[in-house]
Design an enzyme around this catalytic site. Structure first.
Site, PDB file in Angstrom:
ATOM      1  N   GLY A  20       0.790  -1.229   0.000  1.00  0.00           N
ATOM      2  CA  GLY A  20       0.000   0.000   0.000  1.00  0.00           C
ATOM      3  C   GLY A  20       0.821   1.276   0.000  1.00  0.00           C
ATOM      4  O   GLY A  20       0.334   2.335   0.395  1.00  0.00           O
ATOM      5  N   ASN A  22       1.653   2.987  -2.522  1.00  0.00           N
ATOM      6  CA  ASN A  22       0.993   3.897  -3.482  1.00  0.00           C
ATOM      7  C   ASN A  22      -0.315   4.430  -2.903  1.00  0.00           C
ATOM      8  O   ASN A  22      -0.677   5.582  -3.158  1.00  0.00           O
ATOM      9  CB  ASN A  22       0.790   3.187  -4.810  1.00  0.00           C
ATOM     10  CG  ASN A  22       2.102   3.034  -5.559  1.00  0.00           C
ATOM     11  OD1 ASN A  22       2.584   3.981  -6.164  1.00  0.00           O
ATOM     12  ND2 ASN A  22       2.690   1.861  -5.495  1.00  0.00           N
ATOM     13  N   HIS A 108      -5.269  -8.693  -9.207  1.00  0.00           N
ATOM     14  CA  HIS A 108      -6.319  -9.596  -9.680  1.00  0.00           C
ATOM     15  C   HIS A 108      -6.823  -9.065 -11.014  1.00  0.00           C
ATOM     16  O   HIS A 108      -7.219  -7.886 -11.113  1.00  0.00           O
ATOM     17  CB  HIS A 108      -7.454  -9.636  -8.652  1.00  0.00           C
ATOM     18  CG  HIS A 108      -8.691 -10.343  -9.133  1.00  0.00           C
ATOM     19  ND1 HIS A 108      -8.860 -11.702  -9.059  1.00  0.00           N
ATOM     20  CD2 HIS A 108      -9.817  -9.862  -9.712  1.00  0.00           C
ATOM     21  CE1 HIS A 108     -10.039 -12.027  -9.567  1.00  0.00           C
ATOM     22  NE2 HIS A 108     -10.646 -10.927  -9.972  1.00  0.00           N
ATOM     23  N   LEU A 110      -9.363  -8.235 -13.558  1.00  0.00           N
ATOM     24  CA  LEU A 110     -10.805  -8.009 -13.483  1.00  0.00           C
ATOM     25  C   LEU A 110     -11.482  -8.414 -14.790  1.00  0.00           C
ATOM     26  O   LEU A 110     -11.001  -8.091 -15.879  1.00  0.00           O
ATOM     27  CB  LEU A 110     -11.086  -6.535 -13.188  1.00  0.00           C
ATOM     28  CG  LEU A 110     -10.642  -6.063 -11.801  1.00  0.00           C
ATOM     29  CD1 LEU A 110     -10.605  -4.551 -11.737  1.00  0.00           C
ATOM     30  CD2 LEU A 110     -11.571  -6.622 -10.712  1.00  0.00           C
ATOM     31  N   HIS A 139       0.915   0.610 -13.356  1.00  0.00           N
ATOM     32  CA  HIS A 139       1.677  -0.549 -13.845  1.00  0.00           C
ATOM     33  C   HIS A 139       3.151  -0.188 -13.929  1.00  0.00           C
ATOM     34  O   HIS A 139       3.502   0.847 -14.514  1.00  0.00           O
ATOM     35  CB  HIS A 139       1.166  -0.978 -15.220  1.00  0.00           C
ATOM     36  CG  HIS A 139       1.844  -2.202 -15.748  1.00  0.00           C
ATOM     37  ND1 HIS A 139       1.827  -3.404 -15.084  1.00  0.00           N
ATOM     38  CD2 HIS A 139       2.573  -2.404 -16.871  1.00  0.00           C
ATOM     39  CE1 HIS A 139       2.530  -4.286 -15.773  1.00  0.00           C
ATOM     40  NE2 HIS A 139       2.993  -3.710 -16.858  1.00  0.00           N
ATOM     41  N   ASP A 179      -3.450  -4.262 -18.960  1.00  0.00           N
ATOM     42  CA  ASP A 179      -2.425  -3.222 -19.168  1.00  0.00           C
ATOM     43  C   ASP A 179      -2.429  -2.645 -20.574  1.00  0.00           C
ATOM     44  O   ASP A 179      -1.443  -2.033 -21.009  1.00  0.00           O
ATOM     45  CB  ASP A 179      -1.032  -3.783 -18.821  1.00  0.00           C
ATOM     46  CG  ASP A 179      -0.971  -4.221 -17.366  1.00  0.00           C
ATOM     47  OD1 ASP A 179      -0.248  -5.175 -17.078  1.00  0.00           O
ATOM     48  OD2 ASP A 179      -1.694  -3.628 -16.536  1.00  0.00           O
ATOM     49  N   GLU A 208       6.504   5.875  -9.161  1.00  0.00           N
ATOM     50  CA  GLU A 208       5.109   5.420  -9.053  1.00  0.00           C
ATOM     51  C   GLU A 208       4.323   6.304  -8.090  1.00  0.00           C
ATOM     52  O   GLU A 208       3.173   6.667  -8.356  1.00  0.00           O
ATOM     53  CB  GLU A 208       5.061   3.970  -8.572  1.00  0.00           C
ATOM     54  CG  GLU A 208       5.509   2.950  -9.588  1.00  0.00           C
ATOM     55  CD  GLU A 208       5.314   1.546  -9.083  1.00  0.00           C
ATOM     56  OE1 GLU A 208       5.654   1.272  -7.912  1.00  0.00           O
ATOM     57  OE2 GLU A 208       4.800   0.719  -9.844  1.00  0.00           O
TER      58      GLU A 208
HETATM   59  N1  LIG Z   1      -9.128  -6.226 -16.772  1.00  0.00           N
HETATM   60  C1  LIG Z   1      -8.021  -5.764 -16.175  1.00  0.00           C
HETATM   61  N2  LIG Z   1      -7.752  -6.130 -14.911  1.00  0.00           N
HETATM   62  C2  LIG Z   1      -6.615  -5.664 -14.316  1.00  0.00           C
HETATM   63  C3  LIG Z   1      -5.717  -4.837 -15.012  1.00  0.00           C
HETATM   64  C4  LIG Z   1      -6.047  -4.465 -16.351  1.00  0.00           C
HETATM   65  O1  LIG Z   1      -5.321  -3.691 -17.007  1.00  0.00           O
HETATM   66  N3  LIG Z   1      -7.197  -4.942 -16.889  1.00  0.00           N
HETATM   67  N4  LIG Z   1      -4.510  -4.445 -14.415  1.00  0.00           N
HETATM   68  C5  LIG Z   1      -4.131  -5.316 -13.311  1.00  0.00           C
HETATM   69  C6  LIG Z   1      -2.886  -4.966 -12.582  1.00  0.00           C
HETATM   70  N5  LIG Z   1      -1.830  -5.821 -13.146  1.00  0.00           N
HETATM   71  C7  LIG Z   1      -0.858  -5.168 -13.854  1.00  0.00           C
HETATM   72  O2  LIG Z   1      -0.781  -3.920 -13.877  1.00  0.00           O
HETATM   73  C8  LIG Z   1      -1.883  -7.226 -13.015  1.00  0.00           C
HETATM   74  C9  LIG Z   1      -2.209  -7.773 -11.777  1.00  0.00           C
HETATM   75  C10 LIG Z   1      -2.303  -9.158 -11.637  1.00  0.00           C
HETATM   76  C11 LIG Z   1      -2.073 -10.000 -12.721  1.00  0.00           C
HETATM   77  C12 LIG Z   1      -2.238 -11.481 -12.558  1.00  0.00           C
HETATM   78  O3  LIG Z   1      -1.700 -12.278 -13.320  1.00  0.00           O
HETATM   79  N6  LIG Z   1      -3.040 -11.851 -11.548  1.00  0.00           N
HETATM   80  C13 LIG Z   1      -3.409 -13.273 -11.322  1.00  0.00           C
HETATM   81  C14 LIG Z   1      -3.244 -13.633  -9.861  1.00  0.00           C
HETATM   82  C15 LIG Z   1      -1.824 -13.313  -9.421  1.00  0.00           C
HETATM   83  C16 LIG Z   1      -1.719 -13.351  -7.883  1.00  0.00           C
HETATM   84  O4  LIG Z   1      -2.757 -13.539  -7.218  1.00  0.00           O
HETATM   85  O5  LIG Z   1      -0.582 -13.151  -7.398  1.00  0.00           O
HETATM   86  C17 LIG Z   1      -4.884 -13.451 -11.653  1.00  0.00           C
HETATM   87  O6  LIG Z   1      -5.639 -12.441 -11.574  1.00  0.00           O
HETATM   88  O7  LIG Z   1      -5.245 -14.597 -11.896  1.00  0.00           O
HETATM   89  C18 LIG Z   1      -1.736  -9.453 -13.952  1.00  0.00           C
HETATM   90  C19 LIG Z   1      -1.639  -8.053 -14.103  1.00  0.00           C
HETATM   91  C20 LIG Z   1      -5.234  -5.455 -12.317  1.00  0.00           C
HETATM   92  N7  LIG Z   1      -6.350  -6.003 -13.021  1.00  0.00           N
HETATM   93  N1  LIG Z   2       0.719  -5.385 -12.471  1.00  0.00           N
HETATM   94  C1  LIG Z   2       0.367  -4.631 -11.309  1.00  0.00           C
HETATM   95  C2  LIG Z   2       1.577  -4.378 -10.458  1.00  0.00           C
HETATM   96  O1  LIG Z   2       2.592  -5.040 -10.577  1.00  0.00           O
HETATM   97  N2  LIG Z   2       1.472  -3.373  -9.582  1.00  0.00           N
HETATM   98  C3  LIG Z   2       2.575  -3.025  -8.737  1.00  0.00           C
HETATM   99  O2  LIG Z   2       2.344  -3.450  -7.403  1.00  0.00           O
HETATM  100  C4  LIG Z   2       3.101  -2.596  -6.540  1.00  0.00           C
HETATM  101  C5  LIG Z   2       2.202  -2.170  -5.416  1.00  0.00           C
HETATM  102  O3  LIG Z   2       2.983  -1.581  -4.414  1.00  0.00           O
HETATM  103  P1  LIG Z   2       2.250  -0.992  -3.107  1.00  0.00           P
HETATM  104  O4  LIG Z   2       1.357  -2.070  -2.563  1.00  0.00           O
HETATM  105  O5  LIG Z   2       3.393  -0.640  -2.185  1.00  0.00           O
HETATM  106  O6  LIG Z   2       1.471   0.216  -3.543  1.00  0.00           O
HETATM  107  C6  LIG Z   2       3.564  -1.406  -7.383  1.00  0.00           C
HETATM  108  O7  LIG Z   2       4.927  -1.544  -7.706  1.00  0.00           O
HETATM  109  C7  LIG Z   2       2.734  -1.523  -8.613  1.00  0.00           C
HETATM  110  O8  LIG Z   2       3.363  -1.035  -9.788  1.00  0.00           O
END
Ligand SMILES: Nc1nc2c(c(=O)[nH]1)N[C@@H](CN(C=O)c1ccc(C(=O)N[C@@H](CCC(=O)O)C(=O)O)cc1)CN2
Ligand SMILES: NCC(=O)N[C@@H]1O[C@H](COP(=O)([O-])[O-])[C@@H](O)[C@H]1O
Length: 223
Positions: A20, A22, A108, A110, A139, A179, A208
Site C-alpha cells: 500500500g 501507493n 487480480h 478483473l 503498472h 495493461d 510510481e
Molecule cells: N481487466 C483488467 N484487470 C486488471 C488490469 C487491467 O489492465 N485490466 N490491471 C491489473 C494490474 N496488473 C498489472 O498492472 C496485473 C495484476 C495481476 C495479474 C495477474 O496475473 N493476476 C493473477 C493472480 C496473481 C496473484 O494472485 O498473485 C490473476 O488475476 O489470476 C496481472 C496483471 C489489475 N487487473
Molecule cells: N501489475 C500490477 C503491479 O505489478 N502493480 C505493482 O504493485 C506494486 C504495489 O505496491 P504498493 O502495494 O506498495 O502500492 C507497485 O509496484 C505496482 O506497480
C-alpha cells in the site's frame, strides 16, 4: 464559503493487494495542490494481510476498508465463479459511490463483468451508475512492455541481458485486456549499469508514488 469549500469532495476508492505504499502516496496527497478536494472513501483488498489495510485504518481520519479474497469467496459460495466474485467486488465498490477507482497494486485481473458494472453497461442491485466511473491502474512498466504481473523483475532481466536500457511506469485506464488501456501518465526510468534490482525498484517506486497522484488528479479534473 469559498467555492472549494462549497464543492463536495471527489470520492476515491482504492483497490490494493499488498504494502500500500501507493495508497499511502494518495493519502498523503489528499487536499494538497497535488490532489485537491478529494477523499478516499474506501480501500478494498483481496489479501487479508495487505499492509495497505493498516495504512487505511491508521489514516486521519481512518479510511473504511473491505476485504474479499477470490479463494475464500468461491469456497464459501460453492458454484460461484470468478465473474461472480468480480460482481461482488463491484457491489462493494459501488456502495461507496466513487467518482474514480484506482488499482494500486491490485493483483487480480478483473473480468468484463466488473468493468460493465462500473461503466453502467450492467446494473446491479438498485444502484444505477448514472455516469461511467473511471477505473485506472498503476503498472510498473511502459505501454506495451511487460504487461501483466512481475513486470519489474522481467524488465530488470531484459536490462541485464542488454535488451533494453530503460523501463518505467505508467497509469492507464483499465480495459478488459490487461495493461492495454489508454495510458494517462507515462514516466521512463533509466537503468544504471551495475545497479541492483533493489536499487532500480526503489527508483521506480518513487516514480510510481508521483504518477499515481498525478493521474488520479488528471482524471478527476476531467469529470
Ligand atoms: N481487466 C483488467 N484487470 C486488471 C488490469 C487491467 O489492465 N485490466 N490491471 C491489473 C494490474 N496488473 C498489472 O498492472 C496485473 C495484476 C495481476 C495479474 C495477474 O496475473 N493476476 C493473477 C493472480 C496473481 C496473484 O494472485 O498473485 C490473476 O488475476 O489470476 C496481472 C496483471 C489489475 N487487473
Ligand atoms: N501489475 C500490477 C503491479 O505489478 N502493480 C505493482 O504493485 C506494486 C504495489 O505496491 P504498493 O502495494 O506498495 O502500492 C507497485 O509496484 C505496482 O506497480
Amino acid at each position: 464559503m469559498s467555492s472549494t469549500a462549497a464543492q463536495s469532495k471527489r470520492r476515491i476508492v482504492v483497490l490494493i493487494s499488498g504494502s500500500g505504499s501507493n495508497l499511502q502516496a494518495l493519502i498523503d496527497a489528499l487536499n494538497t495542490p497535488a490532489l485537491p478536494n478529494a477523499e478516499i472513501v474506501l480501500v478494498v483488498s483481496n489479501r487479508k494481510a495487505a499492509y495497505g489495510l493498516t495504512r487505511a485504518a491508521q489514516a486521519t481520519p481512518p479510511i473504511p476498508t473491505a476485504y474479499l479474497a477470490l479463494a475464500t469467496y468461491v469456497k464459501q459460495n460453492p458454484g460461484k465463479t470468478r465473474e461472480d466474485y468480480d460482481a461482488e467486488v463491484a457491489k462493494i465498490v459501488l456502495r461507496a459511490k466513487p467518482d474514480i477507482v484506482v488499482l494500486a497494486g491490485w493483483m487480480h485481473i478483473l473480468s468484463e463483468t466488473f468493468l460493465e458494472l462500473l461503466d453502467g453497461r450492467k446494473v446491479v442491485e438498485d444502484t444505477p451508475v448514472l455516469k461511467p466511473i473511471p477505473v485506472i491502474n498503476l503498472h510498473p512498466a511502459l505501454p506495451g512492455q511487460f504487461d501483466g504481473a512481475s513486470a519489474i523483475e522481467r524488465a530488470y532481466e531484459a536490462f541485464t541481458k542488454g535488451e533494453i536500457t530503460h523501463s518505467g511506469a505508467m497509469v492507464h485506464r483499465v480495459v478488459k485486456d490487461v495493461d492495454r488501456g489508454e495510458p494517462l501518465v507515462v514516466r521512463e526510468v533509466a537503468f544504471v549499469a551495475g545497479e541492483s534490482l533493489e536499487a532500480y525498484e526503489t527508483k521506480l517506486h518513487n516514480v510510481e508514488h508521483e504518477i499515481i497522484v498525478e493521474a488520479t488528479k488528471k482524471v478527476l479534473e476531467e469529470l
